[in-house]
Design a protein around this motif. Structure first.
Motif, PDB file in Angstrom:
ATOM      1  N   ALA A   5       0.835  -1.207   0.000  1.00 48.12           N
ATOM      2  CA  ALA A   5       0.000   0.000   0.000  1.00 48.12           C
ATOM      3  C   ALA A   5       0.866   1.252   0.000  1.00 48.12           C
ATOM      4  O   ALA A   5       0.577   2.216  -0.714  1.00 48.12           O
ATOM      5  N   ALA A   6       1.939   1.234   0.784  1.00 47.85           N
ATOM      6  CA  ALA A   6       2.841   2.386   0.818  1.00 47.85           C
ATOM      7  C   ALA A   6       3.506   2.585  -0.537  1.00 47.85           C
ATOM      8  O   ALA A   6       3.614   3.717  -1.040  1.00 47.85           O
ATOM      9  N   TRP A   7       3.934   1.498  -1.154  1.00 43.50           N
ATOM     10  CA  TRP A   7       4.550   1.577  -2.481  1.00 43.50           C
ATOM     11  C   TRP A   7       3.529   2.089  -3.503  1.00 43.50           C
ATOM     12  O   TRP A   7       3.846   2.929  -4.334  1.00 43.50           O
TER      13      TRP A   7
ATOM     14  N   LEU B  60       0.420   7.360  -6.790  1.00 40.20           N
ATOM     15  CA  LEU B  60      -0.854   8.071  -6.939  1.00 40.20           C
ATOM     16  C   LEU B  60      -0.743   9.353  -7.771  1.00 40.20           C
ATOM     17  O   LEU B  60      -1.620   9.612  -8.596  1.00 40.20           O
ATOM     18  N   PRO B  61       0.293  10.168  -7.605  1.00 43.63           N
ATOM     19  CA  PRO B  61       0.358  11.413  -8.387  1.00 43.63           C
ATOM     20  C   PRO B  61       0.626  11.196  -9.880  1.00 43.63           C
ATOM     21  O   PRO B  61       0.353  12.083 -10.687  1.00 43.63           O
ATOM     22  N   ALA B  62       1.148  10.045 -10.253  1.00 44.97           N
ATOM     23  CA  ALA B  62       1.479   9.793 -11.662  1.00 44.97           C
ATOM     24  C   ALA B  62       0.215   9.653 -12.501  1.00 44.97           C
ATOM     25  O   ALA B  62      -0.792   9.096 -12.065  1.00 44.97           O
ATOM     26  N   ALA B  63       0.290  10.171 -13.717  1.00 44.85           N
ATOM     27  CA  ALA B  63      -0.837  10.044 -14.640  1.00 44.85           C
ATOM     28  C   ALA B  63      -0.913   8.603 -15.136  1.00 44.85           C
ATOM     29  O   ALA B  63       0.092   7.910 -15.239  1.00 44.85           O
ATOM     30  N   GLY B  64      -2.098   8.166 -15.421  1.00 41.54           N
ATOM     31  CA  GLY B  64      -2.280   6.805 -15.917  1.00 41.54           C
ATOM     32  C   GLY B  64      -3.683   6.617 -16.444  1.00 41.54           C
ATOM     33  O   GLY B  64      -4.497   7.543 -16.451  1.00 41.54           O
ATOM     34  N   PRO B  65      -3.980   5.411 -16.905  1.00 42.67           N
ATOM     35  CA  PRO B  65      -5.301   5.147 -17.497  1.00 42.67           C
ATOM     36  C   PRO B  65      -6.433   5.142 -16.473  1.00 42.67           C
ATOM     37  O   PRO B  65      -7.595   5.304 -16.830  1.00 42.67           O
ATOM     38  N   VAL B  66      -6.105   4.954 -15.200  1.00 44.42           N
ATOM     39  CA  VAL B  66      -7.120   4.903 -14.153  1.00 44.42           C
ATOM     40  C   VAL B  66      -7.177   6.276 -13.485  1.00 44.42           C
ATOM     41  O   VAL B  66      -6.148   6.818 -13.080  1.00 44.42           O
ATOM     42  N   PRO B  67      -8.369   6.854 -13.357  1.00 45.39           N
ATOM     43  CA  PRO B  67      -8.460   8.168 -12.709  1.00 45.39           C
ATOM     44  C   PRO B  67      -8.072   8.102 -11.235  1.00 45.39           C
ATOM     45  O   PRO B  67      -8.031   7.022 -10.628  1.00 45.39           O
ATOM     46  N   LEU B  68      -7.796   9.245 -10.655  1.00 49.49           N
ATOM     47  CA  LEU B  68      -7.349   9.321  -9.266  1.00 49.49           C
ATOM     48  C   LEU B  68      -8.332   8.657  -8.309  1.00 49.49           C
ATOM     49  O   LEU B  68      -7.926   7.979  -7.365  1.00 49.49           O
ATOM     50  N   GLY B  69      -9.610   8.816  -8.546  1.00 51.50           N
ATOM     51  CA  GLY B  69     -10.611   8.181  -7.677  1.00 51.50           C
ATOM     52  C   GLY B  69     -10.458   6.669  -7.661  1.00 51.50           C
ATOM     53  O   GLY B  69     -10.552   6.036  -6.610  1.00 51.50           O
ATOM     54  N   GLY B  70     -10.209   6.087  -8.819  1.00 53.60           N
ATOM     55  CA  GLY B  70     -10.008   4.645  -8.900  1.00 53.60           C
ATOM     56  C   GLY B  70      -8.740   4.205  -8.201  1.00 53.60           C
ATOM     57  O   GLY B  70      -8.698   3.165  -7.548  1.00 53.60           O
ATOM     58  N   ARG B  71      -7.686   5.006  -8.322  1.00 54.36           N
ATOM     59  CA  ARG B  71      -6.424   4.675  -7.659  1.00 54.36           C
ATOM     60  C   ARG B  71      -6.563   4.795  -6.149  1.00 54.36           C
ATOM     61  O   ARG B  71      -6.015   3.986  -5.404  1.00 54.36           O
TER      62      ARG B  71
ATOM     63  N   PHE C 281      -9.352   4.325  -4.506  1.00 54.53           N
ATOM     64  CA  PHE C 281     -10.164   3.172  -4.114  1.00 54.53           C
ATOM     65  C   PHE C 281      -9.296   1.921  -4.016  1.00 54.53           C
ATOM     66  O   PHE C 281      -9.417   1.139  -3.065  1.00 54.53           O
ATOM     67  N   MET C 282      -8.386   1.736  -4.978  1.00 47.82           N
ATOM     68  CA  MET C 282      -7.487   0.584  -4.943  1.00 47.82           C
ATOM     69  C   MET C 282      -6.591   0.635  -3.711  1.00 47.82           C
ATOM     70  O   MET C 282      -6.359  -0.384  -3.056  1.00 47.82           O
ATOM     71  N   LEU C 283      -6.109   1.824  -3.380  1.00 51.26           N
ATOM     72  CA  LEU C 283      -5.297   1.989  -2.178  1.00 51.26           C
ATOM     73  C   LEU C 283      -6.103   1.611  -0.932  1.00 51.26           C
ATOM     74  O   LEU C 283      -5.596   0.920  -0.043  1.00 51.26           O
ATOM     75  N   ALA C 284      -7.350   2.037  -0.883  1.00 50.75           N
ATOM     76  CA  ALA C 284      -8.214   1.685   0.253  1.00 50.75           C
ATOM     77  C   ALA C 284      -8.428   0.170   0.334  1.00 50.75           C
ATOM     78  O   ALA C 284      -8.452  -0.395   1.438  1.00 50.75           O
ATOM     79  N   LEU C 285      -8.559  -0.494  -0.810  1.00 44.97           N
ATOM     80  CA  LEU C 285      -8.713  -1.950  -0.816  1.00 44.97           C
ATOM     81  C   LEU C 285      -7.465  -2.636  -0.277  1.00 44.97           C
ATOM     82  O   LEU C 285      -7.562  -3.599   0.499  1.00 44.97           O
ATOM     83  N   ILE C 286      -6.293  -2.152  -0.672  1.00 41.27           N
ATOM     84  CA  ILE C 286      -5.050  -2.763  -0.194  1.00 41.27           C
ATOM     85  C   ILE C 286      -4.902  -2.571   1.315  1.00 41.27           C
ATOM     86  O   ILE C 286      -4.554  -3.501   2.048  1.00 41.27           O
ATOM     87  N   VAL C 287      -5.183  -1.358   1.795  1.00 43.96           N
ATOM     88  CA  VAL C 287      -5.100  -1.093   3.239  1.00 43.96           C
ATOM     89  C   VAL C 287      -6.141  -1.935   3.984  1.00 43.96           C
ATOM     90  O   VAL C 287      -5.862  -2.486   5.053  1.00 43.96           O
TER      91      VAL C 287
END
Length: 147
Positions: free
Chosen positions: A42-44, A49-60, A62-68
């Motif tokens: 989760a820390a990694w 998170l700040p990097a641009a990518g195909p998944v919007p920030l909200g999705g990233r 949410f993924m972080l919340a799932l890992i935590v």
């Protein structure tokens, strides 16, 4: 009227708990190690998170919340195994089966992925085996231990 001592404990509450077998202590430790690894992941992940990518920030996020959440679940599961709750065996087995499936997908890739696959596979296999150890089964209260 029930008898209690100065601390308010009843005689039933002071009854000694069954001795934890080594297999339970190892499972407890391995589950805590998995929880710590998930927190590390989760820390990694949070660093990306700040990097641009195909998944919007909200999705990233949410993924972080799932890992935590997974890390918190693993830590809770470890402590419930330590306390001897029988339901924890099913929860641990399901998690480990998924972890083994995930690990096997890395084993054929070679390089660092092979090491990651082995790092996921070995503790998962150990937890699966140790949760069905006869002394662990007796500790969970499913069967009486035969000595």
């Amino acid at each position: 009227m029930s008898s209690s001592n100065a601390s308010g404990e009843t005689p039933e509450a002071r009854a000694p708990s069954p001795t934890r077998p080594v297999s339970i202590l190892v499972v407890f430790g391995l589950l805590l190690l998995e929880a710590a690894a998930a927190l590390g992941a989760a820390a990694w992940y949070a660093t990306s998170l700040p990097a641009a990518g195909p998944v919007p920030l909200g999705g990233r996020l949410f993924m972080l919340a799932l890992i935590v959440g997974a890390a918190a679940w693993q830590a809770n599961l470890a402590f419930q195994v330590y306390r001897g709750h029988a339901w924890t065996r099913a929860a641990a087995v399901v998690w480990q089966v998924f972890q083994i499936i995930f690990a096997v997908s890395f084993l054929g890739a070679g390089g660092w992925a092979l090491a990651l696959g082995a790092a996921l596979l070995v503790p998962a296999a150990a937890i699966l085996l140790l949760t069905f150890d006869p002394k662990a089964t007796a500790y969970f209260g499913d069967r009486q231990q035969r000595d």
